[in-house]
Design a protein around this motif. Sequence first.
Motif, mmCIF file in Angstrom:
data_model
loop_
_atom_site.group_PDB
_atom_site.id
_atom_site.type_symbol
_atom_site.label_atom_id
_atom_site.label_comp_id
_atom_site.label_asym_id
_atom_site.label_seq_id
_atom_site.Cartn_x
_atom_site.Cartn_y
_atom_site.Cartn_z
ATOM 1 N N LYS A 51 3.044 15.265 -10.952
ATOM 2 C CA LYS A 51 3.368 15.629 -12.332
ATOM 3 C C LYS A 51 2.211 16.380 -12.986
ATOM 4 O O LYS A 51 2.410 17.383 -13.662
ATOM 5 C CB LYS A 51 3.698 14.386 -13.164
ATOM 6 C CG LYS A 51 5.032 13.769 -12.859
ATOM 7 C CD LYS A 51 5.235 12.529 -13.709
ATOM 8 C CE LYS A 51 6.407 11.706 -13.238
ATOM 9 N NZ LYS A 51 6.515 10.437 -13.959
ATOM 10 N N VAL A 52 1.009 15.880 -12.788
ATOM 11 C CA VAL A 52 -0.167 16.482 -13.415
ATOM 12 C C VAL A 52 -0.473 17.850 -12.813
ATOM 13 O O VAL A 52 -0.823 18.790 -13.533
ATOM 14 C CB VAL A 52 -1.397 15.546 -13.283
ATOM 15 C CG1 VAL A 52 -2.666 16.223 -13.766
ATOM 16 C CG2 VAL A 52 -1.159 14.251 -14.040
ATOM 17 N N LEU A 53 -0.349 17.979 -11.501
ATOM 18 C CA LEU A 53 -0.747 19.215 -10.826
ATOM 19 C C LEU A 53 0.366 20.253 -10.713
ATOM 20 O O LEU A 53 0.102 21.375 -10.267
ATOM 21 C CB LEU A 53 -1.302 18.892 -9.438
ATOM 22 C CG LEU A 53 -2.648 18.180 -9.447
ATOM 23 C CD1 LEU A 53 -3.036 17.726 -8.054
ATOM 24 C CD2 LEU A 53 -3.724 19.073 -10.026
ATOM 25 N N ALA A 54 1.580 19.916 -11.131
ATOM 26 C CA ALA A 54 2.696 20.864 -11.042
ATOM 27 C C ALA A 54 2.338 22.154 -11.783
ATOM 28 O O ALA A 54 1.941 22.131 -12.942
ATOM 29 C CB ALA A 54 3.963 20.246 -11.629
ATOM 30 N N GLY A 99 0.810 -1.213 0.000
ATOM 31 C CA GLY A 99 0.000 0.000 0.000
ATOM 32 C C GLY A 99 0.842 1.261 0.000
ATOM 33 O O GLY A 99 0.532 2.242 -0.683
ATOM 34 N N ALA A 100 1.944 1.257 0.747
ATOM 35 C CA ALA A 100 2.837 2.422 0.795
ATOM 36 C C ALA A 100 3.478 2.663 -0.561
ATOM 37 O O ALA A 100 3.606 3.807 -1.005
ATOM 38 C CB ALA A 100 3.897 2.229 1.871
ATOM 39 N N GLU A 101 3.882 1.580 -1.232
ATOM 40 C CA GLU A 101 4.476 1.705 -2.561
ATOM 41 C C GLU A 101 3.468 2.249 -3.567
ATOM 42 O O GLU A 101 3.791 3.114 -4.379
ATOM 43 C CB GLU A 101 5.008 0.343 -3.024
ATOM 44 C CG GLU A 101 6.199 -0.153 -2.232
ATOM 45 C CD GLU A 101 6.489 -1.635 -2.460
ATOM 46 O OE1 GLU A 101 5.819 -2.264 -3.309
ATOM 47 O OE2 GLU A 101 7.372 -2.159 -1.770
ATOM 48 N N GLU A 102 2.233 1.737 -3.524
ATOM 49 C CA GLU A 102 1.192 2.229 -4.421
ATOM 50 C C GLU A 102 0.912 3.709 -4.173
ATOM 51 O O GLU A 102 0.748 4.479 -5.115
ATOM 52 C CB GLU A 102 -0.100 1.430 -4.243
ATOM 53 C CG GLU A 102 -0.089 0.087 -4.905
ATOM 54 C CD GLU A 102 -1.442 -0.593 -4.846
ATOM 55 O OE1 GLU A 102 -2.406 -0.045 -4.261
ATOM 56 O OE2 GLU A 102 -1.545 -1.693 -5.413
ATOM 57 N N PHE A 103 0.858 4.101 -2.910
ATOM 58 C CA PHE A 103 0.587 5.504 -2.576
ATOM 59 C C PHE A 103 1.715 6.410 -3.073
ATOM 60 O O PHE A 103 1.455 7.477 -3.636
ATOM 61 C CB PHE A 103 0.382 5.671 -1.065
ATOM 62 C CG PHE A 103 0.077 7.084 -0.662
ATOM 63 C CD1 PHE A 103 -1.059 7.723 -1.119
ATOM 64 C CD2 PHE A 103 0.936 7.770 0.170
ATOM 65 C CE1 PHE A 103 -1.346 9.028 -0.753
ATOM 66 C CE2 PHE A 103 0.661 9.078 0.550
ATOM 67 C CZ PHE A 103 -0.482 9.715 0.090
ATOM 68 N N ALA A 104 2.959 5.981 -2.896
ATOM 69 C CA ALA A 104 4.097 6.777 -3.368
ATOM 70 C C ALA A 104 4.048 6.930 -4.887
ATOM 71 O O ALA A 104 4.279 8.030 -5.416
ATOM 72 C CB ALA A 104 5.406 6.135 -2.931
ATOM 73 N N GLU A 105 3.723 5.858 -5.593
ATOM 74 C CA GLU A 105 3.612 5.912 -7.055
ATOM 75 C C GLU A 105 2.483 6.855 -7.469
ATOM 76 O O GLU A 105 2.649 7.689 -8.364
ATOM 77 C CB GLU A 105 3.358 4.509 -7.599
ATOM 78 C CG GLU A 105 3.181 4.458 -9.105
ATOM 79 C CD GLU A 105 2.817 3.068 -9.607
ATOM 80 O OE1 GLU A 105 2.303 2.993 -10.742
ATOM 81 O OE2 GLU A 105 3.031 2.068 -8.885
ATOM 82 N N LEU A 106 1.354 6.728 -6.811
ATOM 83 C CA LEU A 106 0.208 7.583 -7.118
ATOM 84 C C LEU A 106 0.545 9.054 -6.880
ATOM 85 O O LEU A 106 0.243 9.921 -7.702
ATOM 86 C CB LEU A 106 -0.990 7.176 -6.266
ATOM 87 C CG LEU A 106 -2.242 8.026 -6.448
ATOM 88 C CD1 LEU A 106 -2.846 7.781 -7.817
ATOM 89 C CD2 LEU A 106 -3.245 7.719 -5.365
ATOM 90 N N ARG A 107 1.180 9.326 -5.754
ATOM 91 C CA ARG A 107 1.547 10.706 -5.423
ATOM 92 C C ARG A 107 2.470 11.305 -6.494
ATOM 93 O O ARG A 107 2.293 12.457 -6.893
ATOM 94 C CB ARG A 107 2.197 10.767 -4.048
ATOM 95 C CG ARG A 107 2.399 12.175 -3.573
ATOM 96 C CD ARG A 107 2.969 12.199 -2.156
ATOM 97 N NE ARG A 107 2.937 13.565 -1.727
ATOM 98 C CZ ARG A 107 2.120 14.066 -0.825
ATOM 99 N NH1 ARG A 107 1.262 13.276 -0.217
ATOM 100 N NH2 ARG A 107 2.162 15.326 -0.508
#
Length: 180
Positions: free
Chosen positions: A94-97, A81-89
């Motif tokens: 990138k999109v919101l920069a 779950g932590a890995e998925e969250f880090a990837e999602l973040r």
Amino acid sequence: MSDTASTPEDQELQDPQLQKAVIVALRPGQPPRVLSEAIRYAGLLSAALVVVHVDVTRFVTFEDPDGMVHSAPIDLNIDTGAEEFAELRREVEKVLAGSGLTWTARQLVGDPALAIKHLAGALDAQLIVVGTRSRGIGESIREFFTGSVAARLSHRQSRPILVVPLEEPIADDKKDPWVE
């Protein structure tokens, strides 16, 4: 929601700018349309955006009176779950920069519909944005056991929900995917 002591993210949820936010539930690798629609509605509503990922590999063990949630892993691989969250973040950053949009990302645990409902209540969210499920037998089986997050949210809270299709619509002459 976290299983550790108060973090900057927990304090962040008390930020008045996040009240009345638009909440979007995402998974890594999900089509970008869900996030795009959430960004659009956050802009239209002049609201902050709260991106959530629900770690279904953990479950809530108890909640303190102050709202602090404690969780435990279902699986021995507790880093999934932590890995998925880090990837999602990373994907969302990138999109919101440079967008100028006020946003934060949160990892929730347990039942997705209940976790999102709880957060929406804490933030008095204006809108919850979720994607539809992918087509296929695997997703049909998963939904059979867990149910549709959008459907469960619609029956368990009173906030508006925007359900964004992930794929091209099914032709009118084709079978409904849940009949497969």
